[in-house]
Design an enzyme around this catalytic site. Sequence first.
Site, mmCIF file in Angstrom:
data_model
loop_
_atom_site.group_PDB
_atom_site.id
_atom_site.type_symbol
_atom_site.label_atom_id
_atom_site.label_comp_id
_atom_site.label_asym_id
_atom_site.label_seq_id
_atom_site.Cartn_x
_atom_site.Cartn_y
_atom_site.Cartn_z
ATOM 1 N N CYS A 126 6.475 -27.137 -0.307
ATOM 2 C CA CYS A 126 7.224 -28.390 -0.123
ATOM 3 C C CYS A 126 6.703 -29.526 -0.996
ATOM 4 O O CYS A 126 7.385 -30.537 -1.148
ATOM 5 C CB CYS A 126 7.186 -28.807 1.341
ATOM 6 S SG CYS A 126 7.972 -27.613 2.409
ATOM 7 N N HIS B 225 9.226 -36.187 1.745
ATOM 8 C CA HIS B 225 9.664 -34.816 1.993
ATOM 9 C C HIS B 225 10.379 -34.787 3.341
ATOM 10 O O HIS B 225 9.939 -35.393 4.310
ATOM 11 C CB HIS B 225 8.450 -33.883 2.003
ATOM 12 C CG HIS B 225 8.774 -32.497 2.462
ATOM 13 N ND1 HIS B 225 9.791 -31.762 1.906
ATOM 14 C CD2 HIS B 225 8.233 -31.722 3.430
ATOM 15 C CE1 HIS B 225 9.856 -30.591 2.508
ATOM 16 N NE2 HIS B 225 8.919 -30.538 3.443
ATOM 17 N N ASN C 246 15.157 -28.829 6.009
ATOM 18 C CA ASN C 246 14.036 -28.799 5.069
ATOM 19 C C ASN C 246 14.358 -27.816 3.940
ATOM 20 O O ASN C 246 14.317 -26.610 4.139
ATOM 21 C CB ASN C 246 12.770 -28.374 5.833
ATOM 22 C CG ASN C 246 11.546 -28.279 4.935
ATOM 23 O OD1 ASN C 246 11.643 -28.433 3.720
ATOM 24 N ND2 ASN C 246 10.394 -28.014 5.543
HETATM 25 N N1 ACO Z 1 15.169 -24.873 20.624
HETATM 26 C C1 ACO Z 1 14.749 -25.025 21.891
HETATM 27 N N2 ACO Z 1 13.459 -25.161 22.204
HETATM 28 C C2 ACO Z 1 12.563 -25.133 21.204
HETATM 29 C C3 ACO Z 1 12.931 -24.971 19.864
HETATM 30 C C4 ACO Z 1 14.311 -24.826 19.580
HETATM 31 N N3 ACO Z 1 14.768 -24.667 18.338
HETATM 32 N N4 ACO Z 1 11.815 -24.982 19.095
HETATM 33 C C5 ACO Z 1 10.783 -25.152 19.930
HETATM 34 N N5 ACO Z 1 11.214 -25.238 21.195
HETATM 35 C C6 ACO Z 1 10.461 -25.443 22.421
HETATM 36 C C7 ACO Z 1 9.109 -24.766 22.381
HETATM 37 O O1 ACO Z 1 9.195 -23.440 22.848
HETATM 38 C C8 ACO Z 1 8.311 -25.643 23.337
HETATM 39 O O2 ACO Z 1 8.607 -25.291 24.659
HETATM 40 P P1 ACO Z 1 7.465 -25.383 25.797
HETATM 41 O O3 ACO Z 1 7.130 -26.844 25.873
HETATM 42 O O4 ACO Z 1 8.180 -24.846 26.983
HETATM 43 O O5 ACO Z 1 6.348 -24.539 25.278
HETATM 44 C C9 ACO Z 1 8.882 -27.037 23.102
HETATM 45 O O6 ACO Z 1 10.172 -26.834 22.504
HETATM 46 C C10 ACO Z 1 8.047 -27.871 22.172
HETATM 47 O O7 ACO Z 1 7.673 -27.049 21.064
HETATM 48 P P2 ACO Z 1 6.566 -27.462 20.048
HETATM 49 O O8 ACO Z 1 6.432 -26.387 19.004
HETATM 50 O O9 ACO Z 1 5.344 -27.907 20.736
HETATM 51 O O10 ACO Z 1 7.286 -28.751 19.433
HETATM 52 P P3 ACO Z 1 6.823 -29.721 18.334
HETATM 53 O O11 ACO Z 1 6.962 -31.084 18.846
HETATM 54 O O12 ACO Z 1 5.515 -29.363 17.690
HETATM 55 O O13 ACO Z 1 7.979 -29.488 17.239
HETATM 56 C C11 ACO Z 1 8.281 -28.461 15.081
HETATM 57 C C12 ACO Z 1 8.107 -28.247 16.575
HETATM 58 C C13 ACO Z 1 9.674 -29.033 14.847
HETATM 59 C C14 ACO Z 1 8.148 -27.136 14.320
HETATM 60 C C15 ACO Z 1 7.228 -29.445 14.610
HETATM 61 O O14 ACO Z 1 5.966 -29.008 15.020
HETATM 62 C C16 ACO Z 1 7.209 -29.636 13.125
HETATM 63 O O15 ACO Z 1 8.114 -30.205 12.541
HETATM 64 N N6 ACO Z 1 6.134 -29.201 12.452
HETATM 65 C C17 ACO Z 1 6.018 -29.297 11.023
HETATM 66 C C18 ACO Z 1 6.803 -28.228 10.376
HETATM 67 C C19 ACO Z 1 6.774 -28.449 8.896
HETATM 68 O O16 ACO Z 1 6.773 -29.544 8.391
HETATM 69 N N7 ACO Z 1 6.732 -27.386 8.170
HETATM 70 C C20 ACO Z 1 6.742 -27.606 6.825
HETATM 71 C C21 ACO Z 1 6.921 -27.116 5.819
HETATM 72 S S1 ACO Z 1 7.566 -25.701 5.201
HETATM 73 C C22 ACO Z 1 6.917 -25.418 3.657
HETATM 74 O O17 ACO Z 1 6.002 -26.014 3.191
HETATM 75 C C23 ACO Z 1 7.511 -24.332 2.872
#
Ligand code: ACO
Length: 330
Positions: free
Chosen positions: A114, A254, A284
Amino acid sequence: MSKYAAITGWGMAVPERVLTNADLERMVDTTDEKIVALTGIHERRVVGLGESTSTLAAEAGRRALACAGLAPEAIDLVVLATCTPDRPFPATACTVQARLNIPRAAAFDIAAACSGFVYGLSVATSMIRSGAARNVLFIAADVFTHYINWNDRNTCVLFGDGAGAVVLQPSDEPYGQLSSVMGAAGKDEDLMAVDVGGTRMPATPELLEQGRQYVYMNGREIFKLAVRGMGDSSLQALAEAGLSKDDIALVVPHQANLRIIDATAKRLEMPMERVFVNLDRYGNTSAGTIPIALTEAAEQGRLKPGDYVLLTAFGGGLTWASSVIRWGHP
Ligand code: ACO
């Protein structure tokens, strides 16, 4: 030799096929409300038959060349930032060079996930400043669709496919990249990766059965590191350019997650009115997010010649990069 490399053209390309949150509700256990609350994403584009990283990259490149008013023959270097190449080799930049009928120009890929656009902008700018290249077509494109486990709600809602491109040309006036901060933490490489398909772990039927060819990530940990990495490197990039946040007309971050963008803006004490967001429509697109955003910002009149723009990115590697650019050209 020139001191600067001005951005003289820009363009973007995304697939026509739209995948909405409602579509995803039919594929995995999720809801539109939950996806929007977690990420800010409403829909994303996904490639169809005959589309790949090179087709999107070539289309974005074609538009950037037209915007710059340059013929393909004028380009002497094609750089493509991607971590999802058409094939392991040759470089997808060579495929793009051929698709655009750019004769003889050197062509190579760089991989910084990214952070690829900001990394690549530094490479392309350095090539012009050193005199090694004159007119550079720099494209950033990724197609994550084929690396997504469409049964995994934690990752399948996040990504989209897309490409953006810029043309860079020598300038004696201060336009283009004014500062560049890049970093990596390879020790954290396993926080986000695709394990199978390279030379360390070639694909076997067993590994494919286990789904090891798909993206996995520790979303929570990356979230924290992204806010810190983008915030700290942005402040360094501002200091290196000798500018304050008040000089910045627009921040183009980003586009991974609206909450990451919000938190980064807060860390920089930058009002959201001066932060560009379009992840609601594209998700993304990895290296593609920043040049797609720059193109839309220019088309919407949110970027004017002479504006100072802060670019900041974070991604797999882990990598991060920030840069202050001056938009337009003399
Ligand atoms: N639908 C429904 N529920 C979901 C979903 C979904 N799509 N995704 C996660 N949940 C649930 C989880 O199971 C969890 O449930 P629980 O509380 O019962 O355990 C709850 O939602 C919260 O999940 P978390 O993973 O803790 O949520 P978080 O606030 O961390 O958000 C996310 C998740 C969106 C992935 C976030 O962590 C994020 O954006 N991280 C960065 C990702 C990123 O930037 N990646 C980058 C680059 S890629 C590259 O470089 C190629």
